[in-house]
Enzyme design. Sequence first.
Site, PDB file in Angstrom:
ATOM      1  N   ALA A 105     -49.954  61.630  96.282  1.00 44.90           N
ATOM      2  CA  ALA A 105     -50.944  61.780  97.224  1.00 44.90           C
ATOM      3  C   ALA A 105     -51.475  63.495  96.365  1.00 44.90           C
ATOM      4  O   ALA A 105     -50.701  64.122  95.871  1.00 44.90           O
ATOM      5  CB  ALA A 105     -50.771  62.167  98.384  1.00 44.90           C
TER       6      ALA A 105
ATOM      7  N   THR B  29     -52.933  62.782  88.219  1.00 44.81           N
ATOM      8  CA  THR B  29     -54.054  63.444  88.483  1.00 44.81           C
ATOM      9  C   THR B  29     -54.366  64.476  89.282  1.00 44.81           C
ATOM     10  O   THR B  29     -55.143  65.488  89.411  1.00 44.81           O
ATOM     11  CB  THR B  29     -55.328  62.199  88.697  1.00 44.81           C
ATOM     12  OG1 THR B  29     -54.475  61.940  90.298  1.00 44.81           O
ATOM     13  CG2 THR B  29     -55.414  61.194  88.060  1.00 44.81           C
ATOM     14  N   CYS B  30     -53.265  64.496  90.086  1.00 43.60           N
ATOM     15  CA  CYS B  30     -53.200  65.779  91.118  1.00 43.60           C
ATOM     16  C   CYS B  30     -52.967  66.881  90.202  1.00 43.60           C
ATOM     17  O   CYS B  30     -53.685  67.947  90.979  1.00 43.60           O
ATOM     18  CB  CYS B  30     -51.825  65.590  91.999  1.00 43.60           C
ATOM     19  SG  CYS B  30     -51.902  63.988  92.842  1.00 43.60           S
ATOM     20  N   PHE B  31     -52.344  67.062  89.305  1.00 38.75           N
ATOM     21  CA  PHE B  31     -52.377  68.250  88.436  1.00 38.75           C
ATOM     22  C   PHE B  31     -52.989  68.268  87.011  1.00 38.75           C
ATOM     23  O   PHE B  31     -52.812  69.171  86.392  1.00 38.75           O
ATOM     24  CB  PHE B  31     -50.769  68.691  88.183  1.00 38.75           C
ATOM     25  CG  PHE B  31     -49.998  68.647  89.403  1.00 38.75           C
ATOM     26  CD1 PHE B  31     -50.086  69.712  90.363  1.00 38.75           C
ATOM     27  CD2 PHE B  31     -49.035  67.408  89.723  1.00 38.75           C
ATOM     28  CE1 PHE B  31     -49.225  69.578  91.418  1.00 38.75           C
ATOM     29  CE2 PHE B  31     -48.461  67.583  91.087  1.00 38.75           C
ATOM     30  CZ  PHE B  31     -48.215  68.580  91.799  1.00 38.75           C
TER      31      PHE B  31
END
Length: 405
Positions: free
Chosen positions: A86, A371-373
């Site tokens: 998430a 994609t979170c980072f």
Amino acid sequence: MFPFLLDSHGRITLFELHAAYKLQHYSYLQNVYLLTNGLRPQNRPALALPIRRSNLLEDAVALLRVPLGTAVHLHLMMVFSGEAVAGPGVNAEFFLLFMEALVANKEIGFLTDWESNLLWFSEEAMQEVRLGQTLVSSADIYWALGVACGLAVYNRVFMDFHFPLALYKKLLGVSPDLCDLWELSPRLGRSMTKILEDTNEHLEDTLCRTFTYQYETNGKVIMRELIPGGSFTMVTQRNKHEYVERFVHHKFCSDAVQRKFERFEAGFTSVCQVLHFRLLSPRELRDVAFGKASYDWPALEQGVIYVNGFNARHNTIKMFWEVFRELSDEQKKRFLIFVTGTDRVPLSGMKALGITFSMAENPEGLPQAHTCFRTFYLPAYGDKTDLRDKLSIALEQCFGFAPLE
């Protein structure tokens, strides 16, 4: 508030600072509430919305069509059922898939212009739409879309939102004009401009057009009068300017269109109150909300951060950029989606994306992304053809987040 005292950059910065302040303020209030009720405060209070990929549109509308109260001012956390990841990247993927599902459902009532590829509200009356096993009012769907767009703006997540500038004008109380018709439908824009430029004294004889507006629905041509008795009023040299003005107004503000827009607007302003972004122009609001679609690929390369064994001189990195430069623009945008969750670009440019390249543990596996980072995990391939082939496979499979070991 005197927005004219600030330049465009200053107004946008002020808007973003206001959004960041509200997130911080409501996070603080949420923790105060938890403490006063004997509960442990959270490091990052969030509005968590669980979504099933298989029923994405149905679940999203069900969650967003109900009032969310002050929870809309917390950090958004979309969670796909059965997936452990998430964060901002998942949020971006949700908004991308949400818009694709909305546009694909022809019952909802969006029209896509074949020339501009832009969306607008149809002339059809609102009705019930079947989403999965549920019948939902299209009024609730437009509200949910407005809430989703508001959440995207509030959380600074770019949304692939193919609406013309006219939508942002209407949100700010500015009337669309002929330039907006040109943007939405070049064909109609050309037609109206040709009428205005026609100097024939007997225009009514050569044009043979009345004060009416026609559109097609369910295979039937429907006619609406632009003025009382419009079907008997010919367009002449004397009244052609009024005709064009009324035609443009009907396209963007007819009763059916306005009812749908007002539901969207109500959902949007339930998250982003209109008073707080009146300091922006329509173009600035569009850029703040949904980023830019201008791509400076060398700037993307310049902004990359290399870690875990990679640097700009590493042979695999050199091969990667050679392969990347050979890709089509669509493939390059696919790479952006793969790594960041969206193909939109920040106002500060592609260099500001700050994508990180990290060496993957398996030198023979496919490239992966977190994609979170905004981290791209690239195996240390020794062969350029192998790199090209495996990158192509990864980009084709770019939707869906697998937990990284």
